[in-house]
Motif scaffolding. Structure first.
Motif, PDB file in Angstrom:
ATOM      1  N   ILE A 310       3.246  84.773 108.322  1.00 39.03           N
ATOM      2  CA  ILE A 310       3.808  85.494 109.467  1.00 39.03           C
ATOM      3  C   ILE A 310       3.879  84.586 110.689  1.00 39.03           C
ATOM      4  O   ILE A 310       4.906  84.512 111.381  1.00 39.03           O
ATOM      5  CB  ILE A 310       2.967  86.758 109.773  1.00 39.03           C
ATOM      6  N   TYR A 311       2.804  83.851 110.974  1.00 38.42           N
ATOM      7  CA  TYR A 311       2.818  82.949 112.131  1.00 38.42           C
ATOM      8  C   TYR A 311       3.773  81.780 111.902  1.00 38.42           C
ATOM      9  O   TYR A 311       4.407  81.290 112.850  1.00 38.42           O
ATOM     10  CB  TYR A 311       1.409  82.454 112.438  1.00 38.42           C
ATOM     11  N   ALA A 312       3.877  81.305 110.661  1.00 36.19           N
ATOM     12  CA  ALA A 312       4.836  80.239 110.361  1.00 36.19           C
ATOM     13  C   ALA A 312       6.263  80.726 110.588  1.00 36.19           C
ATOM     14  O   ALA A 312       7.120  79.977 111.096  1.00 36.19           O
ATOM     15  CB  ALA A 312       4.660  79.763 108.918  1.00 36.19           C
ATOM     16  N   ASP A 313       6.535  81.970 110.225  1.00 36.70           N
ATOM     17  CA  ASP A 313       7.870  82.538 110.439  1.00 36.70           C
ATOM     18  C   ASP A 313       8.159  82.691 111.925  1.00 36.70           C
ATOM     19  O   ASP A 313       9.288  82.447 112.375  1.00 36.70           O
ATOM     20  CB  ASP A 313       7.983  83.885 109.721  1.00 36.70           C
ATOM     21  N   ILE A 314       7.149  83.088 112.707  1.00 38.79           N
ATOM     22  CA  ILE A 314       7.324  83.178 114.158  1.00 38.79           C
ATOM     23  C   ILE A 314       7.643  81.793 114.725  1.00 38.79           C
ATOM     24  O   ILE A 314       8.545  81.633 115.560  1.00 38.79           O
ATOM     25  CB  ILE A 314       6.058  83.758 114.820  1.00 38.79           C
ATOM     26  N   ALA A 315       6.897  80.783 114.272  1.00 35.22           N
ATOM     27  CA  ALA A 315       7.150  79.420 114.735  1.00 35.22           C
ATOM     28  C   ALA A 315       8.550  78.960 114.348  1.00 35.22           C
ATOM     29  O   ALA A 315       9.232  78.271 115.122  1.00 35.22           O
ATOM     30  CB  ALA A 315       6.098  78.472 114.157  1.00 35.22           C
ATOM     31  N   ALA A 316       9.000  79.345 113.151  1.00 32.11           N
ATOM     32  CA  ALA A 316      10.334  78.950 112.702  1.00 32.11           C
ATOM     33  C   ALA A 316      11.419  79.510 113.613  1.00 32.11           C
ATOM     34  O   ALA A 316      12.479  78.890 113.790  1.00 32.11           O
ATOM     35  CB  ALA A 316      10.559  79.425 111.268  1.00 32.11           C
ATOM     36  N   ARG A 317      11.177  80.653 114.201  1.00 28.85           N
ATOM     37  CA  ARG A 317      12.160  81.238 115.117  1.00 28.85           C
ATOM     38  C   ARG A 317      12.142  80.575 116.490  1.00 28.85           C
ATOM     39  O   ARG A 317      13.175  80.510 117.163  1.00 28.85           O
ATOM     40  CB  ARG A 317      11.879  82.728 115.313  1.00 28.85           C
ATOM     41  N   LEU A 318      10.970  80.103 116.921  1.00 24.48           N
ATOM     42  CA  LEU A 318      10.805  79.630 118.294  1.00 24.48           C
ATOM     43  C   LEU A 318      10.980  78.128 118.457  1.00 24.48           C
ATOM     44  O   LEU A 318      11.263  77.660 119.559  1.00 24.48           O
ATOM     45  CB  LEU A 318       9.404  80.021 118.810  1.00 24.48           C
TER      46      LEU A 318
END
Length: 350
Positions: A310-318
């Protein structure tokens, strides 16, 4: 014999006792759930569209289908977030089971050829049977995962000296590379490279509620079997001879364990593509925190794996907003140095 077992157990090289670490299992679970809940909130709240937190709350609990912002939350961000949590948990539990069964610190779905097997089957489905439904692609993914695992374990078993952790890792790397190459050739030859690029890059941006509804029963079945096997995997991770001496049917445990890995990895790859290193890193972190008892490793791995993705996916967006970075690249930044560290440690141990 006890000292020999210690040398052959890289996954828990500091102890063979079924104990918890000083952090405490309860503390790990509680902190993990809190971090997961916060990650779920961030994932639903952040995106290309700037939506107020109050609107996010209303979309989740007081959905209005006539509001575009509510549609974005319910139909795009929520399934993406749930999908990331499920895929992260699937891959982490698969990696934990593989490391426990094979007593190989480097074992994980992508290194053992399971992930590449799923992608290979999906490439065949897209090339020769276009227009497949999500459910059918998931079935293809299961078949590919089974194919990859069968080839790897078959090659390792037939080699001189039998199946050893080193041979398993080498066979997995070779078979994975072969299946990946064939998948690329099929994708180029039959003009489905653009479709396959999703599975190669890895990501949860395309997950929808129909995907979630299909993989949830798989998740329940796989995780229930994994928990039933947990105690047997703990004993098996201490040495196959010891497990047999205690009356364990090791072949049955391995077959069921591989079945769980196929179910969970096949479901993960079918909806999120090839996301590497979660199944490698999370089991090691979990063992460091809670010890070597798989009755705790499996649920804690599920929580931590879900949280990481989940945090990796958030980072991928930002990282490169408003464009998205493949989430597989984010997990690789974490996983590659960890893999090199483990490989170096294993080499030093030999």
């Amino acid at each position: 014999m006890g000292s020999q077992s210690n040398k052959q157990l890289p996954a828990s090289d500091d102890t063979i006792d079924i104990v918890t670490k000083p952090f405490g299992t309860a503390a790990v679970i509680i902190i993990g759930i809190i971090a997961l809940a916060f990650g779920l909130f961030l994932s639903v709240s952040l995106g290309a569209a700037n939506i107020h937190l109050q609107t996010v709350w209303e979309a989740v609990f007081h959905f209005d289908p006539h509001q575009t912002s509510h549609q974005i939350i319910r139909e795009l961000r929520l399934p993406r977030t749930v999908g990331a949590a499920l895929v992260g948990a699937f891959l982490a539990v698969s990696g934990a089971i593989m490391q426990g069964m094979t007593r190989n610190a480097l074992a994980s779905p992508e290194i053992m050829g399971v992930t590449n097997g799923s992608a290979f089957a999906i490439a065949i489905a897209l090339a020769f049977f276009p227009g497949q439904s999500s459910f059918t692609l998931i079935l293809w993914s299961f078949v590919g995962a089974a194919l990859g695992a069968s080839i790897v374990f078959g090659v390792g078993t037939m080699s001189k000296g039998g199946l050893t952790p080193v041979k398993l890792a080498l066979a997995g790397t070779a078979v994975g590379a072969l299946l990946s190459s064939i998948s690329s050739a099929i994708a180029i030859r039959f003009d489905v490279a653009q479709d396959m690029s999703f599975w190669y890059a890895g990501g949860v941006a395309g997950v929808n509620w129909s995907n979630i509804h299909i993989i949830i029963p798989v998740a329940i079945a796989g995780l229930i079997i994994a928990m039933i096997l947990a105690r047997s995997i703990t004993v098996l991770s201490l040495g196959e001879e010891l497990a047999k001496g205690l009356g364990q049917y090791t072949k049955t445990v391995k077959v069921l364990g591989i079945l769980v890995v196929i179910l969970l990895t096949g479901a993960a790859v079918s909806v999120a593509g090839s996301i590497g290193f979660i199944g490698l890193v999370i089991p090691h972190v979990t063992r460091f925190l809670v010890g070597v008892d798989y009755r705790w490793i499996i649920p804690c791995s599920a929580i931590l794996g879900a949280t990481l993705l989940i945090y990796a996916d958030i980072a991928a967006r930002l990282v490169n907003a408003p464009f998205e970075t493949p989430v597989g690249a984010i997990t690789a930044i974490i996983g590659v140095p960890f893999f090199l560290y483990l490989a170096r440690r294993e080499r030093s141990g030999i």
